[in-house]
Write a protein that holds these residues in place. Structure first.
Motif, PDB file in Angstrom:
ATOM      1  N   SER A 236      -4.426 -19.306 -20.675  1.00  0.00           N
ATOM      2  CA  SER A 236      -4.146 -19.322 -19.258  1.00  0.00           C
ATOM      3  C   SER A 236      -2.988 -18.398 -18.952  1.00  0.00           C
ATOM      4  CB  SER A 236      -3.812 -20.754 -18.823  1.00  0.00           C
ATOM      5  OG  SER A 236      -2.653 -21.194 -19.497  1.00  0.00           O
ATOM      6  N   PRO A 237      -2.973 -17.804 -17.747  1.00  0.00           N
ATOM      7  CA  PRO A 237      -1.873 -16.885 -17.431  1.00  0.00           C
ATOM      8  C   PRO A 237      -0.534 -17.581 -17.340  1.00  0.00           C
ATOM      9  CG  PRO A 237      -3.357 -17.203 -15.561  1.00  0.00           C
ATOM     10  CD  PRO A 237      -3.992 -17.866 -16.721  1.00  0.00           C
ATOM     11  N   ALA A 238      -0.516 -18.909 -17.106  1.00  0.00           N
ATOM     12  CA  ALA A 238       0.746 -19.628 -17.012  1.00  0.00           C
ATOM     13  C   ALA A 238       1.332 -19.962 -18.382  1.00  0.00           C
ATOM     14  CB  ALA A 238       0.554 -20.915 -16.206  1.00  0.00           C
ATOM     15  N   MET A 239       0.644 -19.612 -19.460  1.00  0.00           N
ATOM     16  CA  MET A 239       1.126 -19.923 -20.794  1.00  0.00           C
ATOM     17  C   MET A 239       2.279 -19.002 -21.171  1.00  0.00           C
ATOM     18  SD  MET A 239      -1.131 -20.147 -24.273  1.00  0.00           S
ATOM     19  CE  MET A 239      -2.267 -21.254 -23.465  1.00  0.00           C
ATOM     20  N   GLY A 240       3.318 -19.559 -21.767  1.00  0.00           N
ATOM     21  CA  GLY A 240       4.487 -18.793 -22.130  1.00  0.00           C
ATOM     22  C   GLY A 240       4.262 -17.927 -23.353  1.00  0.00           C
ATOM     23  N   CYS A 241       5.321 -17.149 -23.687  1.00  0.00           N
ATOM     24  CA  CYS A 241       5.216 -16.218 -24.820  1.00  0.00           C
ATOM     25  C   CYS A 241       5.088 -16.983 -26.130  1.00  0.00           C
ATOM     26  CB  CYS A 241       6.430 -15.309 -24.827  1.00  0.00           C
ATOM     27  SG  CYS A 241       6.439 -14.103 -26.158  1.00  0.00           S
ATOM     28  N   PHE A 242       5.872 -18.072 -26.266  1.00  0.00           N
ATOM     29  CA  PHE A 242       5.823 -18.844 -27.508  1.00  0.00           C
ATOM     30  C   PHE A 242       4.454 -19.485 -27.699  1.00  0.00           C
ATOM     31  CE2 PHE A 242       6.458 -22.890 -29.781  1.00  0.00           C
ATOM     32  CZ  PHE A 242       6.972 -22.405 -30.965  1.00  0.00           C
ATOM     33  N   GLU A 243       3.891 -20.035 -26.602  1.00  0.00           N
ATOM     34  CA  GLU A 243       2.568 -20.661 -26.718  1.00  0.00           C
ATOM     35  C   GLU A 243       1.503 -19.626 -27.037  1.00  0.00           C
ATOM     36  OE1 GLU A 243       4.686 -21.194 -24.383  1.00  0.00           O
ATOM     37  OE2 GLU A 243       5.169 -23.341 -24.429  1.00  0.00           O
ATOM     38  N   CYS A 244       1.631 -18.420 -26.472  1.00  0.00           N
ATOM     39  CA  CYS A 244       0.665 -17.367 -26.774  1.00  0.00           C
ATOM     40  C   CYS A 244       0.741 -16.948 -28.241  1.00  0.00           C
ATOM     41  CB  CYS A 244       0.919 -16.150 -25.886  1.00  0.00           C
ATOM     42  SG  CYS A 244       0.429 -16.389 -24.161  1.00  0.00           S
ATOM     43  N   CYS A 245       1.968 -16.876 -28.766  1.00  0.00           N
ATOM     44  CA  CYS A 245       2.123 -16.523 -30.182  1.00  0.00           C
ATOM     45  C   CYS A 245       1.508 -17.587 -31.078  1.00  0.00           C
ATOM     46  CB  CYS A 245       3.604 -16.332 -30.513  1.00  0.00           C
ATOM     47  SG  CYS A 245       4.359 -14.898 -29.721  1.00  0.00           S
ATOM     48  N   ILE A 246       1.733 -18.853 -30.740  1.00  0.00           N
ATOM     49  CA  ILE A 246       1.147 -19.938 -31.536  1.00  0.00           C
ATOM     50  C   ILE A 246      -0.371 -19.891 -31.453  1.00  0.00           C
ATOM     51  CG2 ILE A 246       0.961 -22.447 -31.761  1.00  0.00           C
ATOM     52  CD1 ILE A 246       3.596 -21.290 -32.752  1.00  0.00           C
ATOM     53  N   LYS A 247      -0.904 -19.570 -30.259  1.00  0.00           N
ATOM     54  CA  LYS A 247      -2.353 -19.495 -30.087  1.00  0.00           C
ATOM     55  C   LYS A 247      -2.932 -18.349 -30.907  1.00  0.00           C
ATOM     56  CE  LYS A 247      -5.842 -21.273 -27.776  1.00  0.00           C
ATOM     57  NZ  LYS A 247      -6.187 -22.692 -27.814  1.00  0.00           N
ATOM     58  N   CYS A 248      -2.228 -17.222 -30.905  1.00  0.00           N
ATOM     59  CA  CYS A 248      -2.724 -16.080 -31.678  1.00  0.00           C
ATOM     60  C   CYS A 248      -2.626 -16.333 -33.179  1.00  0.00           C
ATOM     61  CB  CYS A 248      -1.948 -14.824 -31.308  1.00  0.00           C
ATOM     62  SG  CYS A 248      -2.239 -14.249 -29.622  1.00  0.00           S
ATOM     63  N   LEU A 249      -1.543 -17.005 -33.607  1.00  0.00           N
ATOM     64  CA  LEU A 249      -1.421 -17.326 -35.025  1.00  0.00           C
ATOM     65  C   LEU A 249      -2.487 -18.310 -35.474  1.00  0.00           C
ATOM     66  CD1 LEU A 249       2.458 -17.638 -35.480  1.00  0.00           C
ATOM     67  CD2 LEU A 249       0.971 -15.806 -36.284  1.00  0.00           C
ATOM     68  N   GLY A 250      -3.004 -19.110 -34.530  1.00  0.00           N
ATOM     69  CA  GLY A 250      -4.076 -20.025 -34.887  1.00  0.00           C
ATOM     70  C   GLY A 250      -5.375 -19.327 -35.218  1.00  0.00           C
ATOM     71  N   GLY A 251      -5.537 -18.064 -34.768  1.00  0.00           N
ATOM     72  CA  GLY A 251      -6.753 -17.325 -35.068  1.00  0.00           C
ATOM     73  C   GLY A 251      -6.668 -16.444 -36.297  1.00  0.00           C
TER      74      GLY A 251
END
Length: 366
Positions: A95-110
Motif C-alpha cells: 500500500s502507498p501508506a506503508m513506511g520505508c521500514f515496512e517496505c524493506c521488511i516486505k521486500c526481504l520476505g521475497g
C-alpha cells in the motif's frame, strides 16, 4: 363549590393547545389566540398578574416542521463490493501508506534465502575447484618434466590432456557462473509468485515446463559433478602416496641407513606416463628432494582444496535440486488454485448479474 383545579390548557391557566399541523404553508396556519385570558386563582395563592400573551412572546417560537419534510429522511443502502473479474489484475499488497521500514521488511520476505545459500556455495565450490585445479595441474607438469620424464616425447600426450583440462576448467567456471545466476533468478521469481508479493500472480504452462527443465538439468549436472569429485580425488591419492613415502625416508629409523635408497616411487604404475619413460622411478634422497620442493608442496595442497571445492559443488547442486523440486510442486499447486479461484469468481459474477436482472424485472412489473 370548591375551585376547579388547572388542567394545564385553557384560558384559566393562560395556555392554549397548539394548532394542529397542516400540510399548507406557514402563513396559512391559524395563529395562536393572543386574547387576555382570565388569571387562574387557586386557594392560598395570589392572582397572577402576567398575561399569557406576554409569556408566549418572551419565549422564542420554534419553527414547525412540515410532515413531508419529516418523512423525507435519507436512507442508507449497503452495496456489496464488486468482485473482480477473472481476467482483472489483482491489487498490489504494497500500500502507498506503508513506511520505508515496512517496505524493506516486505521486500526481504521475497528473498529466496535457500537459493541464495545454494548459489553462494556453488560459486565458492566451482571457484575453488577451477582455480586450485588449474594451478595444481601446471605444477604437476613441471614436476613430471623435471624428475620423472626427462624426454618430452614420453609425456607429450599427458601435456596435451592437461592443457585440454585447463581449457575445460575455464568453460566450467563460465558456465556455472551463468547457471547459478539463472537458478537464483528462478528462485526469486518462484518465491514472489508463490507468496503473491507483487500484484497479479500468473503462472503458465511454459513457466512450469522451464522449472521442470531446470530440475532435470540440475540432476544431470549433479551426477556429472559426482564423477568430477571422484576424479579429483585421484591426484590427491597419488600425492599422498609420494608424501607418505617421503615421511618414511625422513623417519629416524630409516634416515642415514643403506635401506633408504631402496625406498622408491614409480610414477609409471599410475598410468599417467608410459612404461618406457625415463627415469620413471625415483628413490632415496632424490625422492626426498622432490618432496622438499615448493612445486610438490603447493600442488599437493591445491589438489586437496580442489577436491573439497568439487565436494562443495556437489552439495550445492543437491541443494538446488531440492529447491527446484519444491518450487515446481508449489507452482503446480498454485496454478490449480488460481484456476479454481477464477472459476469461482466467474460463477459469483454471473450469479450477481442474474440477481440484478431479476430485481430489474420485478421493479418493472411493480
Amino acid at each position: 363549590m370548591p375551585p376547579r383545579a388547572c388542567s394545564g390548557f385553557g384560558p384559566c391557566c393562560g395556555r392554549t393547545k397548539p394548532p394542529a399541523l397542516t400540510s399548507g404553508p406557514l402563513s396559512a396556519r391559524p395563529a395562536p389566540s393572543a386574547g387576555g385570558a382570565a388569571p387562574c386563582s387557586h386557594p392560598g395563592q395570589g392572582t397572577s398578574q402576567e398575561p399569557a400573551a406576554s409569556r408566549q412572546a418572551s419565549s422564542p417560537a420554534k419553527p414547525a416542521r412540515s410532515p413531508a419534510r419529516a418523512r423525507a429522511r435519507p436512507t442508507c443502502k449497503l452495496v456489496p463490493p464488486a468482485l473482480p473479474s477473472p481476467g482483472s489484475p489483482r491489487p498490489s499488497r504494497l500500500s502507498p501508506a506503508m513506511g520505508c521500514f515496512e517496505c524493506c521488511i516486505k521486500c526481504l520476505g521475497g528473498v529466496p534465502y535457500a537459493s541464495l545459500v545454494a548459489t553462494i556455495l556453488c560459486f565458492s565450490g566451482v571457484a575453488l575447484f577451477c582455480g586450485c585445479g588449474h594451478v595444481a595441474l601446471a605444477g604437476t607438469v613441471a614436476i613430471l618434466e623435471q624428475h620423472f620424464s626427462t624426454n618430452t616425447s614420453d609425456h607429450a600426450l599427458l601435456s596435451e590432456v592437461i592443457q585440454l583440462m585447463q581449457y575445460v576448467i575455464y568453460g566450467i567456471a563460465s558456465f556455472f557462473f551463468l547457471y547459478g545466476i539463472i537458478l537464483l533468478a528462478e528462485g526469486f521469481y518462484t518465491t514472489s509468485a508463490v507468496k503473491e508479493l507483487h500484484g497479479e500472480f500468473k503462472t503458465t504452462a511454459c513457466g512450469r515446463c522451464i522449472s521442470g527443465m531446470f530440475v532435470f538439468l540440475t540432476y544431470v549436472l549433479g551426477v556429472a559433478w559426482l564423477g568430477v569429485f571422484g576424479f579429483s580425488a585421484v591426484p590427491v591419492f597419488m600425492y599422498y602416496n609420494i608424501w607418505s613415502t617421503c615421511e618414511v625416508i625422513k623417519s629416524p629409523q630409516t634416515n642415514g641407513t643403506a635401506g633408504v635408497e631402496q625406498i622408491c616411487v614409480d610414477i609409471r604404475q599410475y598410468g599417467i606416463i608410459p612404461w618406457n619413460a625415463f627415469p620413471g622411478k625415483i628413490c632415496g634422497s632424490a625422492l626426498e628432494n622432490i618432496c622438499n620442493t615448493n612445486e610438490f608442496y603447493m600442488s599437493y595442497h591445491l589438489f586437496i582444496v580442489a577436491c573439497a571445492g568439487a565436494g562443495a559443488t556437489v552439495i550445492a547442486l543437491i541443494h538446488f535440486l531440492m529447491i527446484l523440486s519444491s518450487n515446481w510442486a508449489y507452482l503446480k499447486d498454485a496454478s490449480k488454485m488460481q484456476a479454481y479461484q477464477d472459476i469461482k469468481a466467474k460463477e459469483e459474477q454471473e450469479l450477481q448479474d442474474i440477481q440484478s436482472r431479476s430485481k430489474e424485472q420485478l421493479n418493472s412489473y411493480t
